[in-house]
Design a protein around this motif. Structure first.
Motif, short mmCIF file in Angstrom:
data_model
loop_
_atom_site.label_atom_id
_atom_site.label_comp_id
_atom_site.label_asym_id
_atom_site.label_seq_id
_atom_site.Cartn_x
_atom_site.Cartn_y
_atom_site.Cartn_z
N ILE A 1 0.84 -1.20 0.00
CA ILE A 1 0.00 0.00 0.00
C ILE A 1 0.87 1.25 0.00
N THR A 2 0.47 2.22 -0.81
CA THR A 2 1.18 3.50 -0.87
C THR A 2 0.23 4.62 -0.47
N TYR A 3 0.81 5.63 0.13
CA TYR A 3 0.08 6.84 0.51
C TYR A 3 0.90 8.02 -0.02
N PRO A 4 0.80 8.32 -1.30
CA PRO A 4 1.74 9.25 -1.94
C PRO A 4 1.73 10.67 -1.39
N HIS A 5 0.63 11.10 -0.78
CA HIS A 5 0.54 12.49 -0.30
C HIS A 5 0.56 12.59 1.22
N LEU A 6 0.81 11.48 1.90
CA LEU A 6 0.76 11.48 3.36
C LEU A 6 1.86 12.35 3.96
N ILE A 7 1.45 13.20 4.91
CA ILE A 7 2.38 14.09 5.60
C ILE A 7 2.46 13.77 7.09
N GLN A 8 1.33 13.36 7.67
CA GLN A 8 1.28 13.15 9.11
C GLN A 8 0.55 11.86 9.43
N LEU A 9 1.13 11.05 10.33
CA LEU A 9 0.58 9.75 10.70
C LEU A 9 0.63 9.60 12.22
N ASP A 10 -0.51 9.23 12.81
CA ASP A 10 -0.59 9.06 14.27
C ASP A 10 -1.00 7.63 14.58
N LEU A 11 -0.09 6.88 15.23
CA LEU A 11 -0.32 5.48 15.56
C LEU A 11 -0.28 5.22 17.06
N HIS A 12 -0.21 6.24 17.88
CA HIS A 12 0.12 6.01 19.28
C HIS A 12 -1.02 5.38 20.09
N LYS A 13 -2.24 5.33 19.53
CA LYS A 13 -3.35 4.67 20.22
C LYS A 13 -3.75 3.39 19.48
N THR A 14 -2.76 2.60 19.13
CA THR A 14 -3.03 1.39 18.36
C THR A 14 -2.30 0.18 18.95
N HIS A 15 -2.75 -0.99 18.52
CA HIS A 15 -2.05 -2.24 18.82
C HIS A 15 -0.76 -2.27 18.01
N LYS A 16 0.20 -3.06 18.45
CA LYS A 16 1.49 -3.09 17.76
C LYS A 16 1.38 -3.60 16.33
N ASP A 17 0.30 -4.34 16.03
CA ASP A 17 0.12 -4.82 14.66
C ASP A 17 0.03 -3.68 13.66
N TYR A 18 -0.47 -2.52 14.10
CA TYR A 18 -0.61 -1.39 13.18
C TYR A 18 0.70 -0.62 13.04
N HIS A 19 1.57 -0.74 14.03
CA HIS A 19 2.93 -0.25 13.85
C HIS A 19 3.62 -1.10 12.78
N ARG A 20 3.37 -2.40 12.84
CA ARG A 20 3.92 -3.28 11.79
C ARG A 20 3.31 -2.95 10.43
N GLN A 21 2.02 -2.73 10.42
CA GLN A 21 1.31 -2.47 9.16
C GLN A 21 1.94 -1.31 8.40
N PHE A 22 2.33 -0.27 9.13
CA PHE A 22 2.85 0.93 8.46
C PHE A 22 4.37 0.98 8.38
N LEU A 23 5.07 0.19 9.19
CA LEU A 23 6.53 0.23 9.15
C LEU A 23 7.14 -0.88 8.31
#
Length: 403
Positions: A317-339
């Protein structure tokens, strides 16, 4: 005063005020009020005023007692950013009796405590737009009575987050409380997300029930979906006209029906059910110009096969225009999802908020190769629940400023 300056002031009919604070927060409410008053007194023939088109905090105009003394009989169109709906009521309390078009963006609160008159009709108003990203419990107490004053309105835009009701806002509510009071209304664009508390075991409406209420609704295509969150003991119903023209779309759940939202730049995702890889793929396709993404989900993902091998047949998955991402209220699986670079390819210079404890686990103490590529692209990283950083952390985030 020279003849030239007098002539110039009387000839100006359109004015746009865009205030820049260079990103520094200062106490500017009083200054804004004085500037607003000065503009109205200096330009007696002003027809159009856009006070703060960027609609950000330092361009807000808070009601001041001095405003009650200002009366403009020439202003026909006003765009203004206000901290509270109460300020809107003050502005419509006889200050602009010829106003035909009013755009209001509420930036902070939508309180219901008011003693101001909210009954006098506004017969000259033809267009009204009210937007707020903040939850409000004053829909029935203030917003509906305000709209009922606009008996000759021809076009209405409502973008609201409604709380404090026992029932969802649906088409029956819109017809009874708003549309039936506006005989000239011919355009109605809206996005209303209403939240109710699940305090008893009564039957609550399903998505099908809500959608049926819009069968005879004379408007553009109407989208609705309903979610119930047992842990939070809340129900949520989102109804909106489509095509969707707002820049924000918040509280998206797994029930999101899809579509194309080319105007949206800022979204938030929330659910008590896990978000899987396919869901994020739908989000990236539905919001191709998304710049800001906030994610709230504590449930671990169920389908993790895509991470087990780089040979899996799935879409990165690509997010070509993404500037800001907030993951601090998530399960670690979503840190994996984006990293993980086998699930997501982040663009350069993204600003990210993450949970330090979870990021440390996901990156294997900031040494893991599968997360290194995306981490190397970040320009700013804010860690929640941070502890002492290892010396090699900076090497893992070579571009990022880490406060």
């Amino acid at each position: 005063e020279t003849f030239f300056s007098w002539t110039l002031k009387n000839q100006i009919s359109v004015l746009v005020i865009d205030i820049s604070a260079n990103g520094q927060r200062t106490s500017t409410e009083d200054v804004n009020v004085l500037l607003f008053i000065h503009i109205l007194t200096m330009f007696p023939n002003l027809r159009y005023l856009n006070f703060g088109p960027s609609s950000i905090w330092y361009q807000q105009l808070s009601y001041d007692a001095q405003l009650s003394t200002i009366i403009s009989s020439s202003l026909l169109e006003l765009h203004v950013c206000l901290p509270d709906l109460i300020d809107c009521l003050y502005l419509l309390d006889g200050c602009f009796n010829q106003l035909r078009t009013l755009h209001v963006n509420i930036t902070f609160t939508m309180s219901s405590n008011s003693t101001i008159n909210n009954k006098e009709k506004l017969p000259n108003l033809r267009f009204f737009s009210l937007r707020s990203d903040w939850d409000t419990d004053c829909y029935d107490k203030l917003i509906v009575p305000l709209l009922n004053r606009m008996l000759n309105l021809e076009e209405l835009n409502l973008f609201l987050q409604v709380t404090g009701r026992q029932k969802f806002v649906d088409s029956e509510d819109l017809k009874k409380n708003i549309i039936d009071h506006m005989s000239r209304l011919n355009k109605f664009k809206f996005s209303i997300c209403s939240t109710i508390q699940l305090d008893n075991e009564l039957d609550f409406p399903s998505n099908e029930n809500i959608q049926k209420t819009f069968r005879d609704f004379k408007a553009n295509q109407i989208i609705s979906y309903v979610d119930y969150f047992p842990k939070a003991r809340q129900g949520q119903c989102h109804i909106y006209s489509y095509p969707y023209k707002s820049k924000n779309y918040y509280k998206i759940t797994n029930s999101f029906p899809g579509g194309l939202f080319e105007f949206v730049r800022d979204i938030s995702l929330y659910d008590e059910r896990p978000f899987e890889h396919e869901f994020f793929l739908r989000i990236s396709r539905s919001f191709p110009y998304m710049e800001k993404l906030t994610l709230i989900n504590r449930k671990q993902q169920n389908n993790k096969q895509c991470r087990k091998s780089k040979n899996q047949n799935f879409s990165i998955i690509t997010y070509p225009h993404l500037i800001q991402l907030d993951l601090h209220k998530t399960h670690k699986d979503y840190h994996r999802q984006f990293l993980f670079d086998i699930t997501t390819c982040l663009p350069d210079n993204v600003r990210v908020c993450m949970d330090y404890r979870l990021t440390k686990k996901v990156t294997h103490n900031f040494r893991r190769n599968i997360t290194r590529n995306n981490c190397s692209k970040l320009s700013y990283v804010f860690f929640y629940y941070k502890s002492e950083f290892p010396e090699h952390l900076k090497d893992y985030f070579p571009r990022a400023r880490i406060p």
